[in-house]
Structure formats: structure tokens, C-alpha cells
Design a protein around this motif. Structure first.
Motif, PDB file in Angstrom:
ATOM      1  N   ALA A 278      43.253  41.012  38.991  1.00  0.00           N
ATOM      2  CA  ALA A 278      42.650  39.689  38.830  1.00  0.00           C
ATOM      3  C   ALA A 278      43.291  38.946  37.660  1.00  0.00           C
ATOM      4  O   ALA A 278      43.552  37.748  37.743  1.00  0.00           O
ATOM      5  CB  ALA A 278      41.151  39.825  38.606  1.00  0.00           C
ATOM      6  N   ILE A 281      47.043  37.877  38.487  1.00  0.00           N
ATOM      7  CA  ILE A 281      47.078  36.694  39.353  1.00  0.00           C
ATOM      8  C   ILE A 281      46.507  35.480  38.617  1.00  0.00           C
ATOM      9  O   ILE A 281      47.103  34.404  38.606  1.00  0.00           O
ATOM     10  CB  ILE A 281      46.293  36.949  40.648  1.00  0.00           C
ATOM     11  CG1 ILE A 281      46.940  38.093  41.422  1.00  0.00           C
ATOM     12  CG2 ILE A 281      46.251  35.700  41.503  1.00  0.00           C
ATOM     13  CD1 ILE A 281      46.167  38.502  42.636  1.00  0.00           C
ATOM     14  N   GLY A 282      45.348  35.679  37.987  1.00  0.00           N
ATOM     15  CA  GLY A 282      44.686  34.564  37.314  1.00  0.00           C
ATOM     16  C   GLY A 282      45.544  33.953  36.218  1.00  0.00           C
ATOM     17  O   GLY A 282      45.802  32.753  36.222  1.00  0.00           O
ATOM     18  N   SER A 285      48.861  32.351  37.500  1.00  0.00           N
ATOM     19  CA  SER A 285      48.641  31.123  38.262  1.00  0.00           C
ATOM     20  C   SER A 285      48.164  29.997  37.358  1.00  0.00           C
ATOM     21  O   SER A 285      48.617  28.860  37.478  1.00  0.00           O
ATOM     22  CB  SER A 285      47.632  31.339  39.366  1.00  0.00           C
ATOM     23  OG  SER A 285      48.049  32.388  40.186  1.00  0.00           O
ATOM     24  N   VAL A 354      48.486  30.841  45.023  1.00  0.00           N
ATOM     25  CA  VAL A 354      47.327  30.433  44.223  1.00  0.00           C
ATOM     26  C   VAL A 354      47.755  29.340  43.236  1.00  0.00           C
ATOM     27  O   VAL A 354      47.008  28.400  42.973  1.00  0.00           O
ATOM     28  CB  VAL A 354      46.710  31.645  43.501  1.00  0.00           C
ATOM     29  CG1 VAL A 354      45.559  31.218  42.621  1.00  0.00           C
ATOM     30  CG2 VAL A 354      46.224  32.657  44.509  1.00  0.00           C
ATOM     31  N   THR A 419      40.417  34.720  42.629  1.00  0.00           N
ATOM     32  CA  THR A 419      41.362  35.832  42.765  1.00  0.00           C
ATOM     33  C   THR A 419      40.729  36.948  43.589  1.00  0.00           C
ATOM     34  O   THR A 419      41.440  37.762  44.148  1.00  0.00           O
ATOM     35  CB  THR A 419      41.766  36.408  41.389  1.00  0.00           C
ATOM     36  OG1 THR A 419      40.598  36.803  40.694  1.00  0.00           O
ATOM     37  CG2 THR A 419      42.527  35.397  40.584  1.00  0.00           C
ATOM     38  N   GLU A 429      41.255  43.972  44.795  1.00  0.00           N
ATOM     39  CA  GLU A 429      40.622  43.239  43.694  1.00  0.00           C
ATOM     40  C   GLU A 429      39.294  43.918  43.361  1.00  0.00           C
ATOM     41  O   GLU A 429      38.784  44.726  44.152  1.00  0.00           O
ATOM     42  CB  GLU A 429      40.460  41.761  44.060  1.00  0.00           C
ATOM     43  CG  GLU A 429      39.847  41.465  45.399  1.00  0.00           C
ATOM     44  CD  GLU A 429      38.396  41.792  45.451  1.00  0.00           C
ATOM     45  OE1 GLU A 429      37.710  41.364  44.511  1.00  0.00           O
ATOM     46  OE2 GLU A 429      37.953  42.438  46.409  1.00  0.00           O
TER      47      GLU A 429
END
Ligand SMILES: Nc1ncnc2c1ncn2[C@@H]1O[C@H](COP(=O)(O)OP(=O)(O)OP(=O)(O)O)[C@@H](O)[C@H]1O
Ligand SMILES: [Mg+2]
Lengths: 482, 262
Positions: A278, A281-282, A285, A354, A419, A429
């Protein structure tokens, strides 16, 4: 009669007195907010009653929590023994046994120091961007990071030498902040490559050469900008960097690796999971979506038809299509656009999607901020002779971004929580991915509330911190005194 | 009207040279189908102090905004300091850095301090070193009599102070021509006085100025030429004395009787 009223002289001054009891403190607050009228009083009583029942129902569950057990059955046994056969209780023992999966997914335990170090350094990299040159805040962050690294690496039984090296590095950062706080931004610049190297491992030359691609972009831009202008120069720089990344990088990297085989053990993207995933990606992005969003917002307001159309198309397309649709079709579409035989990493794919997805939202938020600026600001910037990019960077963007902070932060918090949707493309996730894995275990079959509460609590903590930070930022940037 | 101008104006440095600062020939401008500026011909010499007046909507703002290309003209020619204004961005930026502009609503940058407002353009457009830019800024801030406010934000200043900062900000670019678009009409009488005072001081130093204003006292004391506009055209221009005492056209007479009252 009238005369005596018309002239008046005060002979004794009135000393200040405390307001009457009913107009002070708690009493006043309760009266004004809870019992100010019949309707309000009824609502207050109803709310109190339902609150009472809610607590009465759930409190035992919280109080009976069990931390030490090997399975759900054992948990229930312990609770039944202690509080009677009908008692309910939370089984936190599951968290105690499986927390590492929620945090790291399937990352090999002996390498946990790598994500932990990346996480700590993330804050070192963010500090100069979040707190500008503010020395005190930067030092507080560094101290926090050092403490976090020390404790968690210690708890994970890392080498003392290892820990000492990392602490020396932290001391180096502290020295840097004390001498030249702005120089810390260089670390921010190289952090993405560093984090990629730490997390995925492999040859050190890959990330180094990727950064070199950015340097290629910068050089091309600086050389061409005076002749071709900002837009053309950056486009050409980007093309040059792409040529470097796609055509040259891998062979140079292999060659360098045979000469100097420096690297960490390589890991695969399917070993990532839980909050590690998470965050990867978070954070990637979010940091990529902001600049792209700014460009899209400017593009949408541009006079140049091509750029305007392109921006509008991207924004409207992305906003019109659900994220999950995009995640599903991602693999297919990206395969079309990329040269054949490029093996495109699943996480990278998701990050790109994303990013584009939230960039479109950010663009609209920022466009709102730009629209809120008085026209005079643009005119004053023009009248002083600032060119387009200077005016954007120095005058309009700082103000528009400030206005848009609440919207931008809302978008980012949404993104961070979204995410969890990557579960649909098979990534583990924390919410559904890891939870279903845990539940598949015969020991924890049937456990329901605990994993969701645990994951939800961590998400809340993160999102709440982001939102507090945004309030700090708004307060700090408030200069208009209106 | 003229009580705003309390002091004697020193005209010793107000010299009009025969060099041309601004040359406008046969200029027309439309907003869509609306013909805002019609056949404008105007020559401004270096050192001239021109006041433009006229009823609301007559195109005064539009005219001076064309001089630094905040508005684009569709026909005719505008040459500022030897540079013709075309769609060439280089020329536009050159003209803009030579021409200072002061707006009715100040348009200071609220996120920057007064000092930063003043040093921004010199640093980024003229590439002046920061230290030097700050010295220049302090010099001009002292000149408009607010050096002690340098580290405040615009929102903390009164309207009159903000307008004086706006003038100082323009001056920091060392412009050859200054444009003023109703610089006092958003201000209270007390503040009008301080701003006009600053403008007079500037005129006394020989600055080429075009002012859109209804401060007729200022026009009489400082201007060497008054231009009256109506319906997008220059209707009458003359030396202030002639203009006020002996207006020729009926429109001018009507306008003057309205704004001078009674
Ligand atoms: N952006 C625009 N689009 C269309 N029409 C406009 C625009 N700006 C101004 N106008 C029109 O052009 C005319 C001239 O406007 P301008 O602002 O130059 O007048 P002005 O003489 O400065 O008036 P005031 O004394 O009220 O400031 C007005 O009729 C106005 O309605
Ligand atoms: Mg106007």
C-alpha cells in the motif's frame, strides 16, 4: 426629571465581575449545545441512549480481548473459561502471530530491514519538502526516524555493525541539516532510486542508470531551452531520456554489473504485500500525481489547442472510467503501447495507472484553485515581464496550490485508501488480500472483525496524520490576513 | 478636487525631449464584434506626463493595457521605445520589462512579503543578484516612504500603502515608462493624497507617465497634456490649462461639468 437623566457623572467605577454560573464553562456549553430547545433535548437524550447500548454491546468484546493463543478455537476457549460460555471477546492473538504478513506481505523475514530502512528514509526525503528549510522540524523528523530505525532493527535482531552504519548515516543527515538544510533536497531527488534498490534489490546499476536518465533529460533541457523554449526542450529531453531508459540502459547496466557486481539479493514483485504494498503504490503515485496534475491543469487552461484537447481528453476519460476497469485493462493496453517483450512489472503497472488516475483528479482540484485567483494576479505577473513558466511557478501556482490544499489532500487520502483496490489484479494488499490469506489458515478460519479493525486502524492513523499535516501547512502558508 | 495636492510641484526636472517613447498609429481593437478602440493615433515623447480621462467604458483602460500588450490590438501599429508590439513573445517581454504598470486594485502578490514583491521581477527577469535587488527595493520603498513595512505581507497594509508598494515594485524594474490605471480610485481621500504625492514625486524626476485618472487636481498640477476619450476614440487633447478652461467639444464640456460637479 428629564434633566436628572440627561446629565450623569459616574462617581464609582464598576469592578469587573465573573459572568453568572449559567453563562460559564461546561454548564454554558452543555446548555447551549445539548439542551437549547425541546427538539435538541430529545435528540440529545436519544443519542445518549443509543450510545449507551452501543457501548454495552461492544465493550465486553473489547475488554475480553485475548493476546496469547495459537488459534481462534483456543481464543474462544480462553474467553469462555474466563467469562462464561456466552461471553464474546476479541482474538488479537491472530494479529500477534500474523502482523508481519499484514505489514510486509511475503517479504523474506531476514530482509525486513530493507523495507524498514526505506520507510525511515522516506521521511528523511520528505522532510525538506514538507517543512521547507525549517531546521527544528527537520531535526525532529530525523530524530524520530533514527529512533524508529534503531528500535525496529534492534527488535528484528540485525547486526550491530549494520545498525551502527545506519546510525552513522543518520548522524550524517543531522550534520547536513545543521550546516545546509536545503542540501537535503538532493537526497529527496535520489530517494526514489534508492528505495527501489532497497526494496527490489538486484544490481545497484539499474537504479543508478535510471537516475542518469533523468540527468540526460536535465542536460538536454538546459542545452535546448534557450533555443526551443520550455515545452519543446522538455519534450526533447524526455524523448532522449526514454531512448536511454529503453534502448541503452539494460545493456550498460549488465556490462557494469559484470565489471562491478554490487547489489542486493533480488526480490520479485509478488513477494510484496500488506502495508508495504500500500505504501509503495500510495507514496509513488502521490508524488508523481502532483506534478502531472499541475501540468494537466495548466494544459487545460492553455491557449494551445493541441495541448488543451489532450489535457481535456485525458482528464475526462480518466474521470469517466472506474479505477478497477483501468486496473483490469491495464495489462492489455500497456502491452500494446510498449515495445514487445518488455516484461512489465505488475506493481509498476499499477503505480502508473493509479498515478494517471489521481493526476486527473488533482488537475481538476488545481484548476479550481487557479480559477479562484483574481485576474489581476496574472496581469501583474505579465506586466512585470515574467514569462509564462516564471509566472506559473512564482505567482499563480503557489497561490493556487495553497487554495487547493484541502482538495489535494482529500484526493491523496482517497488514493491511499484506493490502493486496497489492487486486490482485483491479484496483489496482496492488506485489507482483503492478506486477510483472506490469514483466514484460509485452518487456525484462524472464521475470524472476522479483528483483521479489519487492525487494518482499518492503521489506515486511519496514516490518513489522519496526512490530514493533520495539511492543516499545519494551511496555517503556515496563511499570509493574506484577510 | 485639488485639495489632494497640497504642495508646490517642482517642475525643474520635467523636461520633454523630442525622442519618441510611444507611437500609436491607426490602431483599432475589437472585443468580438464590439469596436472598443477606434482609429487611435497618439505620440508620447520621452518625459511627457499624460492624463487620460473620459466616461466609464470609453476604453481608457483598454488603451493603456494595449501599450504593454495586456490586451492585443487587431489593427494598426504600436511602437514602444523602438520595439513594435507584434505576437512575437520576445518583443512583448522586452516591452513589458521596460514599461511599469500600476493597477486600480494594486495586484500585489499576497503570498510574498513586500520586499519579495519588489525583488521578484528584477531577480527573475533582469537576473539581478538577490542582494543588489534587495538594496534597490529598499531604496524605492524608502522613496515611497514605507521601508519599515518591507517584511510584512500585503494583507497587513492599508490600501494607500499597498498602492505605494505597487509603485515601488514597478520602479524596481527601472522602467522608462510608467502606466497608471486609476491608481487612486479604490482609495479613501486620505490615502489618495499619499499615492498622488508619490506620483508627483515621480513626475518631478522626469518619468514618462500615462495616467488614467479622474484626479483633475493632479492633471492640472503635473500633466503636460490631457486626453479626453469617449466611445473608444480620442475626442480632444490639449494642455491642461486650455483643456479645463476652454474645452472645445460638447462631449468634453458635458464630461467636465459632470465630474467637476455643479
Ligand atoms: N474582456 C472584455 N470583453 C468584452 N468587452 C470588454 C472587455 N473588457 C472591457 N470591455 C468593454 O470595453 C469597453 C471599454 O472598457 P474599458 O475598461 O477600457 O473602459 P474604461 O474607460 O477603462 O472604463 P472605467 O472608467 O469604468 O474603467 C467597455 O464597454 C467594456 O464593457
Ligand atoms: Mg478602466
Amino acid at each position: 426629571m428629564a434633566n436628572t437623566e440627561a446629565s450623569f457623572v459616574r462617581t464609582e467605577m464598576v469592578a469587573p465581575q465573573e459572568p453568572p454560573l449559567s453563562e460559564r464553562g461546561v454548564v454554558k456549553w452543555v446548555r447551549e449545545n445539548l439542551f437549547s430547545g425541546p427538539l435538541n433535548t430529545i435528540l440529545t437524550v436519544l443519542a445518549l441512549v443509543s450510545l449507551f447500548y452501543l457501548v454495552k454491546l461492544s465493550l465486553p468484546w473489547w475488554l475480553h480481548g485475548v493476546w496469547k493463543a495459537n488459534s481462534l478455537g483456543e481464543c474462544r476457549q480462553i474467553i469462555a473459561d474466563a467469562y462464561g460460555p456466552d461471553a464474546t471477546g476479541a482474538c488479537w492473538a491472530m494479529i500477534r502471530e500474523r502482523w508481519h504478513q499484514f505489514i510486509f506481505g511475503f517479504y523474506p523475514p531476514e530482509m525486513y530491514w530493507r523495507p524498514i530502512l526505506s520507510f525511515g528514509l522516506l521521511f528523511v526525503a520528505l522532510a525538506p519538502a514538507l517543512f521547507f528549510g525549517d531546521r527544528r522540524n527537520n531535526l525532529v523528523i530525523l530524530a524520530g526516524v533514527a529512533l524508529f530505525l534503531l528500535l525496529s532493527l534492534w527488535a528484528l535482531d540485525n547486526d550491530l555493525l549494520h545498525i551502527a552504519l545506519i546510525m552513522m548515516m543518520m548522524a550524517g543527515f543531522v550534520a547536513l541539516v545543521l550546516i545546509a538544510p536545503r542540501k537535503l533536497l538532493w537526497f529527496t531527488l535520489i530517494y526514489p532510486a534508492l528505495a527501489q534498490f532497497l526494496l527490489w534489490g538486484g544490481s545497484v546499476w539499474g537504479p543508478v542508470l535510471t537516475m542518469l536518465g533523468l540527468a540526460v533529460l536535465a542536460v538536454v533541457y538546459v542545452v535546448l531551452q534557450p533555443r526551443f523554449g520550455v515545452v519543446m526542450a522538455s519534450a526533447m529531453g524526455f524523448v532522449a531520456a526514454c531512448v536511454w531508459w529503453l534502448a541503452l540502459q539494460s545493456s550498460v547496466s549488465t556490462a557494469l554489473y559484470t565489471l562491478m557486481p554490487i547489489g542486493l539479493e533480488a526480490l520479485d514483485s509478488d513477494q510484496f504485500g500488506g502495508f508495504l504494498l500500500a505504501f509503495v503504490i500510495g507514496v509513488s503515485s502521490i508524488s508523481a500525481a502532483l506534478p502531472i496534475g499541475i501540468l494537466l491543469a495548466l494544459g487545460r487552461r492553455s491557449d494551445m489547442l493541441l495541448i488543451k484537447t489532450l489535457s481535456v481528453t485525458i482528464i475526462e476519460f480518466v474521470r469517466g472510467v472506474p479505477l478497477i476497469t483501468m486496473l483490469f485493462t491495464a495489462s492489455l493496453l500497456l502491452q500494446y503501447f510498449l515495445p514487445p517483450r518488455t516484461n512489465f512489472d505488475l506493481i509498476l503497472r499499477v503505480v502508473i495507472l493509479v498515478t494517471v488516475f489521481s493526476a486527473a483528479y488533482i488537475a481538476e482540484v488545481i484548476r479550481g484553485g487557479l480559477a479562484a485567483l483574481p485576474r489581476g494576479q496574472f496581469e501583474a505577473a505579465d506586466a512585470l515581464g515574467l514569462d509564462y513558466w516564471q509566472a506559473q511557478r512564482l505567482i499563480t501556482m503557489p497561490q493556487a496550490l495553497k487554495i487547493s490544499i484541502p482538495g489535494i489532500v482529500t484526493t491523496f487520502i482517497g488514493l491511499f485508501k484506493d490502493t486496497t483496490l489492487v486486490t482485483f489484479v491479484g496483489l496482496a494488499e492488506p485489507l482483503r488480500g492478506i486477510t483472506s490469506i490469514v483466514r484460509a489458515d485452518i487456525d484462524w478460519k472464521g475470524i472476522y472483525w479483528e483483521p479489519y479493525i487492525f487494518v482499518g486502524a492503521i489506515f486511519f492513523l496514516c490518513c489522519f496524520s496526512i490530514s493533520r499535516y495539511s492543516m499545519y501547512l494551511e496555517h503556515k502558508l496563511k499570509t493574506d490576513h484577510r | 478636487m485639488s485639495e489632494a495636492i497640497a504642495r508646490k510641484v517642482d517642475t525643474s526636472h520635467m523636461k520633454i525631449s523630442d525622442e519618441v517613447a510611444i507611437q500609436i498609429t491607426g490602431m483599432n481593437k475589437w472585443y468580438g464584434a464590439f469596436h472598443v478602440l477606434r482609429d487611435i493615433n497618439m505620440t508620447v515623447l520621452k518625459g511627457e506626463r499624460i492624463v487620460i480621462c473620459g466616461p466609464s467604458g470609453s476604453g481608457k483602460s483598454t488603451l493603456i493595457r494595449c501599450v504593454n500588450r495586456l490586451e492585443e490590438h487587431q489593427q494598426g501599429q504600436i511602437v514602444v521605445d523602438g520595439t513594435e508590439l507584434t505576437s512575437d513573445l520576445k518583443n512583448i517581454d522586452k516591452v513589458r520589462s521596460e514599461v511599469g504598470m500600476v493597477f486600480q486594485h494594486f495586484n500585489l502578490f499576497p503570498h510574498l512579503t513586500i520586499l519579495e514583491n519588489c525583488t521578484l521581477a528584477p531577480i527573475w527577469v533582469r537576473k539581478v543578484p538577490k542582494k543588489e535587488a534587495e538594496e534597490t527595493a529598499m531604496h524605492f520603498l524608502s522613496k515611497v516612504k514605507i521601508p519599515e513595512q518591507a517584511h510584512k505581507y500585503p494583507g497587513q497594509l492599508s490600501g494607500g500603502q499597498q498602492q505605494r508598494v505597487a509603485i515601488a515594485r514597478s520602479l524596481c524594474m527601472k522602467p522608462r515608462i510608467m502606466l497608471f490605471d486609476e491608481p487612486t480610485s479604490a482609495l479613501d481621500p486620505e490615502m489618495i493624497k499619499e499615492v498622488l504625492d508619490t506620483m508627483i514625486q515621480l513626475a518631478e524626476e522626469g518619468m514618462t507617465m500615462i495616467c488614467v485618472t479622474h484626479e483633475m487636481g493632479f492633471a492640472q498640477a503635473v500633466a503636460n497634456r490631457v486626453i479626453f476619450m469617449d466611445q473608444g476614440q480620442i475626442v480632444e487633447q490639449n494642455a491642461p490649462k486650455e483643456f479645463f478652461n476652454n474645452p472645445q467639444s460638447d462631449r468634453t464640456k458635458l464630461f467636465l461639468s459632470q465630474i467637476l460637479g455643479h
